[in-house]
Scaffold this motif. Structure first.
Motif, PDB file in Angstrom:
ATOM      1  N   ASP A   1     -76.155 103.086  35.321  1.00 42.61           N
ATOM      2  CA  ASP A   1     -75.804 101.832  35.995  1.00 42.61           C
ATOM      3  C   ASP A   1     -76.968 100.855  35.861  1.00 42.61           C
ATOM      4  OD1 ASP A   1     -75.156  99.764  37.681  1.00 42.61           O
ATOM      5  OD2 ASP A   1     -74.700 101.019  39.427  1.00 42.61           O
TER       6      ASP A   1
ATOM      7  N   ASN B   1     -77.557  98.157  37.315  1.00 44.54           N
ATOM      8  CA  ASN B   1     -77.935  97.506  38.566  1.00 44.54           C
ATOM      9  C   ASN B   1     -79.121  98.181  39.244  1.00 44.54           C
ATOM     10  OD1 ASN B   1     -75.962  95.319  39.035  1.00 44.54           O
ATOM     11  ND2 ASN B   1     -74.481  96.979  38.929  1.00 44.54           N
TER      12      ASN B   1
ATOM     13  N   ILE C   1     -82.209  98.837  39.059  1.00 41.40           N
ATOM     14  CA  ILE C   1     -83.430  98.481  38.328  1.00 41.40           C
ATOM     15  C   ILE C   1     -84.646  99.238  38.873  1.00 41.40           C
ATOM     16  CG2 ILE C   1     -84.971  96.592  37.678  1.00 41.40           C
ATOM     17  CD1 ILE C   1     -82.538  94.721  37.838  1.00 41.40           C
TER      18      ILE C   1
ATOM     19  N   LEU D   1     -83.251  94.350  32.114  1.00 41.69           N
ATOM     20  CA  LEU D   1     -82.250  94.679  33.135  1.00 41.69           C
ATOM     21  C   LEU D   1     -82.029  93.509  34.090  1.00 41.69           C
ATOM     22  CD1 LEU D   1     -83.154  98.394  33.986  1.00 41.69           C
ATOM     23  CD2 LEU D   1     -81.203  97.552  32.654  1.00 41.69           C
ATOM     24  N   TRP D   2     -83.090  92.783  34.426  1.00 39.43           N
ATOM     25  CA  TRP D   2     -82.924  91.593  35.266  1.00 39.43           C
ATOM     26  C   TRP D   2     -82.143  90.513  34.518  1.00 39.43           C
ATOM     27  CZ3 TRP D   2     -83.125  91.137  40.232  1.00 39.43           C
ATOM     28  CH2 TRP D   2     -83.973  91.939  40.995  1.00 39.43           C
TER      29      TRP D   2
ATOM     30  N   LYS E   1     -78.550  91.490  34.553  1.00 37.88           N
ATOM     31  CA  LYS E   1     -77.950  91.307  35.881  1.00 37.88           C
ATOM     32  C   LYS E   1     -77.642  89.836  36.144  1.00 37.88           C
ATOM     33  CE  LYS E   1     -78.377  93.246  40.488  1.00 37.88           C
ATOM     34  NZ  LYS E   1     -79.152  94.207  41.307  1.00 37.88           N
TER      35      LYS E   1
ATOM     36  N   ARG F   1     -74.639  88.836  34.128  1.00 38.54           N
ATOM     37  CA  ARG F   1     -73.407  89.414  34.662  1.00 38.54           C
ATOM     38  C   ARG F   1     -72.917  88.648  35.891  1.00 38.54           C
ATOM     39  NH1 ARG F   1     -75.226  94.006  34.824  1.00 38.54           N
ATOM     40  NH2 ARG F   1     -75.689  94.310  37.017  1.00 38.54           N
TER      41      ARG F   1
ATOM     42  N   LEU G   1     -81.862  85.699  42.202  1.00 38.50           N
ATOM     43  CA  LEU G   1     -81.733  87.082  42.657  1.00 38.50           C
ATOM     44  C   LEU G   1     -83.020  87.592  43.304  1.00 38.50           C
ATOM     45  CD1 LEU G   1     -79.926  88.520  39.493  1.00 38.50           C
ATOM     46  CD2 LEU G   1     -78.887  87.741  41.640  1.00 38.50           C
TER      47      LEU G   1
END
Length: 350
Positions: free
Chosen positions: A31, A33, A35, A64-65, A68, A71, A79
């Motif tokens: 996943d 999300n 992180i 990954l950020w 995110k 997305r 965020l």
């Protein structure tokens, strides 16, 4: 969604690439999300840590950020607490073999709109000096020439690059006080925060340091010793956006400001801008110039630079898109082992 990241172990590209490939076996199918969880799992998976591990983890964290943000359709700073500024003040690298060339380059940066410049006060063959007096006198002369060229409209940032020992940098720092530098960077090797604190206490110039640090724990020691006025986390080395946001919070509690280290590509710059945009204690952003290839063609649309300030982008994630065609054509810039040797034949610090 595809996330973009960058790892920065300053020349050790192949070991960092290998480390990312090793870590990818764990990441595939997980996943994206989670992180922080993925960072902790990978960081604590071995007895041994260090710069290559952290460089790889930083690239993964940034990617990954970015993923995110894409997305969710928002910038990364949204965020991480939301935007605290619309523009990011940059300092520009300047240089020259002679004092005259250095001053001319600083003046060019001023004419381009930059309100801060950073430079080394030493010539390229600094390691061949025969006496401390000769070395320091030349440094004072060069700094003075830059100050005369740019005047009080531009802050000057003096970079020692760890090339002096504490006693030498203290005495040089005292002589440079007359020029009112914005910061005095890496006046000694960073591995002794207590000694760095002595340099800070005996020089009436703000010290900036930390670009070599890979963890929050090194910054904890630095801040506990009161060893600097500015911290210099490298987002591509110190745990990515997650790690450097933690460093910024630690520094904020000590009334210390943040000047992110950024000698790499526009991807690193974009990540820095996202951090700068969401922390209250941002001071300056390192900027090496991105108007020449390959940097100028790495992104489909470059970050907007106006009068020495980068505009905080509104797009999702990092707010950038890689030029895949250019990326495919850029070859490796291999590490060259060229450690300087002094006049007496001894190894010198770079």
């Amino acid at each position: 969604f595809v996330g973009i990241g960058e790892g920065g172990v300053h020349g050790w590209q192949r070991p960092t690439k290998t480390m990312i490939e090793v870590m990818s076996d764990y990441l595939v199918g997980k996943d994206p999300n989670l992180i922080e969880h993925h960072y902790q799992w990978l960081y604590r998976s071995s007895h041994f840590m260090g710069s290559v591990v952290q460089g790889a983890l930083s690239a993964i964290d940034i990617a990954l950020w970015d993923m995110k943000g894409k997305r969710l359709g928002v910038p990364i700073y949204d965020l991480m607490g939301g935007k605290t500024r619309d523009r990011v003040r940059c300092y520009m690298h300047v240089g020259g073999d002679t004092g005259e060339e250095l001053a001319e380059d600083a003046l060019r940066a001023k004419q381009q709109g930059f309100t801060a410049v950073r430079f080394t006060p030493f010539p390229n063959d600094y390691y061949l000096h025969k006496s401390y007096t000769e070395w320091a006198d030349e440094a004072v002369e060069r700094v003075g020439m830059v100050k005369d060229a740019v005047g009080s409209d531009v802050d000057i940032c003096v970079e020692i690059h760890r090339q002096m020992n504490p006693a030498e940098s203290i005495w040089l720092g005292r002589r440079l006080e007359q020029f009112n530098p914005f910061f005095y960077e890496d006046p000694m090797l960073p591995d002794s925060p207590a000694r760095m604190a002595e340099v800070q206490a005996q020089c009436n110039i703000p010290i900036a340091t930390g670009e070599r640090f890979t963890t929050i724990f090194e910054y904890q020691q630095l801040l506990e010793n009161g060893a600097c006025a500015y911290v210099r986390p490298d987002l591509c080395l110190c745990g990515g956006l997650s790690g450097c946001k933690k460093v910024a919070a630690m520094a904020e509690a000590q009334h210390v400001k943040v000047i992110p280290h950024n000698p790499l590509s526009p991807v690193s710059t974009a990540a820095c801008v996202q951090l700068d945009a969401c922390i209250p204690n941002f001071a300056l952003q390192e900027y090496t110039g991105e108007s020449e290839p390959p940097k100028s063609v790495l992104l489909v649309e470059p970050l907007e630079l106006i009068d020495g300030y980068l505009t905080v982008p509104e797009g999702p994630g990092l707010g950038i898109e890689l030029n895949e065609d250019t990326l495919a054509r850029i070859g490796e810039d291999p590490k060259v082992l060229d450690t300087p040797i002094g006049f007496d034949g001894s190894v010198q610090d770079r």
